[in-house]
Design a protein around this motif. Structure first.
Motif, PDB file in Angstrom:
ATOM      1  N   SER A 130      51.806  43.020  44.609  1.00 18.92           N
ATOM      2  CA  SER A 130      51.857  43.951  43.477  1.00 18.92           C
ATOM      3  C   SER A 130      50.451  44.253  43.071  1.00 18.92           C
ATOM      4  N   HIS A 131      50.347  45.643  42.813  1.00 18.54           N
ATOM      5  CA  HIS A 131      48.905  45.958  42.270  1.00 18.54           C
ATOM      6  C   HIS A 131      48.983  47.000  41.058  1.00 18.54           C
ATOM      7  N   VAL A 132      47.984  47.027  40.353  1.00 19.99           N
ATOM      8  CA  VAL A 132      47.937  48.359  39.209  1.00 19.99           C
ATOM      9  C   VAL A 132      46.699  48.556  39.177  1.00 19.99           C
ATOM     10  N   GLN A 133      46.499  49.754  38.812  1.00 21.20           N
ATOM     11  CA  GLN A 133      45.263  50.508  38.576  1.00 21.20           C
ATOM     12  C   GLN A 133      44.135  50.342  39.930  1.00 21.20           C
TER      13      GLN A 133
ATOM     14  N   GLY B 222      47.445  51.390  23.707  1.00 25.26           N
ATOM     15  CA  GLY B 222      46.833  51.755  22.107  1.00 25.26           C
ATOM     16  C   GLY B 222      45.608  51.283  21.832  1.00 25.26           C
ATOM     17  N   LYS B 223      44.998  50.549  22.947  1.00 33.13           N
ATOM     18  CA  LYS B 223      43.575  49.945  22.791  1.00 33.13           C
ATOM     19  C   LYS B 223      42.712  50.615  23.506  1.00 33.13           C
ATOM     20  N   ASP B 224      41.461  50.793  23.320  1.00 30.29           N
ATOM     21  CA  ASP B 224      40.529  51.066  24.262  1.00 30.29           C
ATOM     22  C   ASP B 224      39.978  50.285  25.487  1.00 30.29           C
ATOM     23  N   ILE B 225      41.109  49.788  26.255  1.00 32.30           N
ATOM     24  CA  ILE B 225      40.906  49.030  27.366  1.00 32.30           C
ATOM     25  C   ILE B 225      41.056  49.815  28.640  1.00 32.30           C
ATOM     26  N   TYR B 226      40.221  49.635  29.387  1.00 33.28           N
ATOM     27  CA  TYR B 226      40.346  50.662  30.722  1.00 33.28           C
ATOM     28  C   TYR B 226      40.206  49.683  31.859  1.00 33.28           C
ATOM     29  N   LEU B 227      41.242  49.967  32.933  1.00 40.34           N
ATOM     30  CA  LEU B 227      41.231  48.914  34.027  1.00 40.34           C
ATOM     31  C   LEU B 227      41.152  49.761  35.424  1.00 40.34           C
TER      32      LEU B 227
ATOM     33  N   GLU C 291      47.520  39.656  39.163  1.00 39.46           N
ATOM     34  CA  GLU C 291      48.623  39.371  38.175  1.00 39.46           C
ATOM     35  C   GLU C 291      47.868  39.507  36.686  1.00 39.46           C
ATOM     36  N   LEU C 292      46.635  38.987  36.373  1.00 39.05           N
ATOM     37  CA  LEU C 292      46.207  38.913  35.226  1.00 39.05           C
ATOM     38  C   LEU C 292      45.818  40.543  34.592  1.00 39.05           C
ATOM     39  N   LEU C 293      45.285  41.108  35.699  1.00 38.61           N
ATOM     40  CA  LEU C 293      45.223  42.662  35.447  1.00 38.61           C
ATOM     41  C   LEU C 293      46.355  43.245  35.008  1.00 38.61           C
ATOM     42  N   ALA C 294      47.387  42.996  35.659  1.00 37.42           N
ATOM     43  CA  ALA C 294      48.727  43.552  35.291  1.00 37.42           C
ATOM     44  C   ALA C 294      49.040  43.060  33.772  1.00 37.42           C
ATOM     45  N   LYS C 295      48.790  42.017  33.698  1.00 36.19           N
ATOM     46  CA  LYS C 295      49.122  41.283  32.210  1.00 36.19           C
ATOM     47  C   LYS C 295      48.550  42.140  31.180  1.00 36.19           C
ATOM     48  N   ILE C 296      47.272  42.120  31.344  1.00 33.98           N
ATOM     49  CA  ILE C 296      46.243  42.781  30.397  1.00 33.98           C
ATOM     50  C   ILE C 296      46.618  44.108  30.248  1.00 33.98           C
ATOM     51  N   GLN C 297      47.095  44.710  31.359  1.00 34.38           N
ATOM     52  CA  GLN C 297      47.458  46.353  31.310  1.00 34.38           C
ATOM     53  C   GLN C 297      48.744  46.585  30.300  1.00 34.38           C
ATOM     54  N   GLN C 298      49.654  45.475  30.431  1.00 30.71           N
ATOM     55  CA  GLN C 298      50.853  45.656  29.638  1.00 30.71           C
ATOM     56  C   GLN C 298      50.624  45.218  28.007  1.00 30.71           C
ATOM     57  N   GLU C 299      49.349  44.683  27.946  1.00 27.60           N
ATOM     58  CA  GLU C 299      49.210  44.334  26.461  1.00 27.60           C
ATOM     59  C   GLU C 299      48.218  45.303  25.688  1.00 27.60           C
ATOM     60  N   SER C 300      47.567  46.227  26.734  1.00 27.14           N
ATOM     61  CA  SER C 300      46.557  47.104  26.402  1.00 27.14           C
ATOM     62  C   SER C 300      46.947  48.430  25.466  1.00 27.14           C
TER      63      SER C 300
ATOM     64  N   GLY D  62      34.584  49.812  19.651  1.00 26.85           N
ATOM     65  CA  GLY D  62      34.065  49.556  21.099  1.00 26.85           C
ATOM     66  C   GLY D  62      35.217  49.893  22.095  1.00 26.85           C
ATOM     67  N   PHE D  63      34.742  49.635  23.226  1.00 21.90           N
ATOM     68  CA  PHE D  63      35.792  49.780  24.482  1.00 21.90           C
ATOM     69  C   PHE D  63      35.677  48.649  25.338  1.00 21.90           C
ATOM     70  N   ALA D  64      36.419  48.607  26.477  1.00 17.46           N
ATOM     71  CA  ALA D  64      36.085  47.449  27.580  1.00 17.46           C
ATOM     72  C   ALA D  64      36.596  48.180  28.522  1.00 17.46           C
ATOM     73  N   VAL D  65      35.802  48.157  29.697  1.00 18.17           N
ATOM     74  CA  VAL D  65      36.064  48.751  31.101  1.00 18.17           C
ATOM     75  C   VAL D  65      36.049  47.539  31.869  1.00 18.17           C
ATOM     76  N   LEU D  66      37.265  47.150  32.589  1.00 17.41           N
ATOM     77  CA  LEU D  66      37.444  45.958  33.383  1.00 17.41           C
ATOM     78  C   LEU D  66      37.341  46.559  34.915  1.00 17.41           C
ATOM     79  N   GLU D  67      36.346  46.097  35.742  1.00 18.47           N
ATOM     80  CA  GLU D  67      36.472  46.561  37.215  1.00 18.47           C
ATOM     81  C   GLU D  67      36.619  45.194  37.909  1.00 18.47           C
ATOM     82  N   LEU D  68      37.894  45.161  38.568  1.00 22.88           N
ATOM     83  CA  LEU D  68      38.218  44.003  39.515  1.00 22.88           C
ATOM     84  C   LEU D  68      37.751  44.321  40.911  1.00 22.88           C
ATOM     85  N   PHE D  69      37.416  43.393  41.519  1.00 22.68           N
ATOM     86  CA  PHE D  69      36.711  43.433  42.714  1.00 22.68           C
ATOM     87  C   PHE D  69      37.953  42.420  43.631  1.00 22.68           C
TER      88      PHE D  69
END
Length: 265
Positions: free
Chosen positions: A203-206, A73-78, A62-71, A42-49
């Motif tokens: 600081s922001h990501v994605q 090679g995985k099918d995780i999209y932020l 900050e949590l989104l940035a943390k998940i980005q660092q860990e993701s 599967g895949f996971a698309v995370l949409e943060l408002f």
């Protein structure tokens, strides 16, 4: 904590949000969704408002940035959407757009309730959580990564001056689905001078800078053209495309556009 789930808002804005929810007037019974469990498919698309004007949002960013660092090679999209309704509180978020607020309102309709707040995270268009709730978010990601999607999406993209042309091939999508293109700035920082986060450097990501939705071609094969935001480049930005069911909001397929090749991916 309010039943309507609005965090960190001033009294006046709560009243405005309640009025908006009342205006939407939607059924509170969420539609059930069928899933098929298959490990690792599967895949996971995370949409943060989120918003720079919301004091509850930095932990979610900050949590989104943390998940980005860990993701890797995985099918995780932020995707981080900066809504515009916090701008009235004294600080205008330079990344904010009414288009992103409207997307959040649409999710409220799909979920059958008045769940309009920040920080809010939506996973695969199927479930919503407080954006800083790490445990709930990680559980949702794990579940989606083991849920085999019924649809597929392959992309071919090229830049044409100030526009991006995206050709796509999709199979298994529901009739009436949409093809979405998100133009994403990978990182940015802002020094907030007013509002609830005054004096902080965030600081922001994605960061989604532009979102376009077109009807998915009935054959599953089609092409869309989107104007690129100022400052776009292939190194510091990326392009994420999704196929979304417009009846329930579920994201059926997702893919990143590789701007360095002409091959479908």
């Amino acid at each position: 904590m309010k039943n309507i789930k609005i965090w960190g808002l001033t009294t006046s804005f709560i009243i405005s949000a309640l009025s908006l929810a009342a205006f939407i007037g939607i059924d509170k019974t969420p539609a059930k969704k069928a899933t098929t469990k298959v490990d690792g498919k599967g895949f996971a698309v995370l949409e943060l408002f989120t918003s720079e004007g919301c004091s509850s949002c930095p932990p979610a960013d900050e949590l989104l940035a943390k998940i980005q660092q860990e993701s890797q090679g995985k099918d995780i999209y932020l995707l981080a959407y900066h809504v515009d309704y916090w701008n009235r509180q004294g600080w205008k978020d330079v990344f904010s757009s009414v288009d992103f607020s409207n997307r959040q309102i649409q999710y409220g309709r799909w979920f059958g309730g008045s769940q309009i707040y920040t920080p809010q995270v939506i996973v695969n268009g199927k479930a919503e959580f407080v954006g800083s709730d790490e445990s709930a978010l990680r559980n949702a990601i794990s579940g989606e990564l083991t849920t085999k999607p019924n649809a597929t999406l392959a992309l071919q993209a090229h830049q044409d001056g100030e526009k991006l042309v995206v050709q796509y091939q999709s199979a298994g999508a529901l009739k009436g689905s949409s093809f979405l293109i998100a133009i994403v700035q990978k990182t940015a920082q802002s020094k907030v001078e007013r509002g609830e986060n005054a004096g902080r450097t965030l600081s922001h990501v994605q960061i989604v800078r532009k979102l376009q939705s077109d009807a998915l071609n009935a054959t599953g094969n089609g092409s869309s053209t989107i104007a690129l935001p100022k400052g776009f480049n292939a190194q510091n930005w990326e392009v994420l495309c999704m196929v979304q069911d417009q009846t329930r909001g579920e994201i059926l397929a997702v893919a990143k556009a590789d701007l360095n090749t002409n091959a479908l991916k």
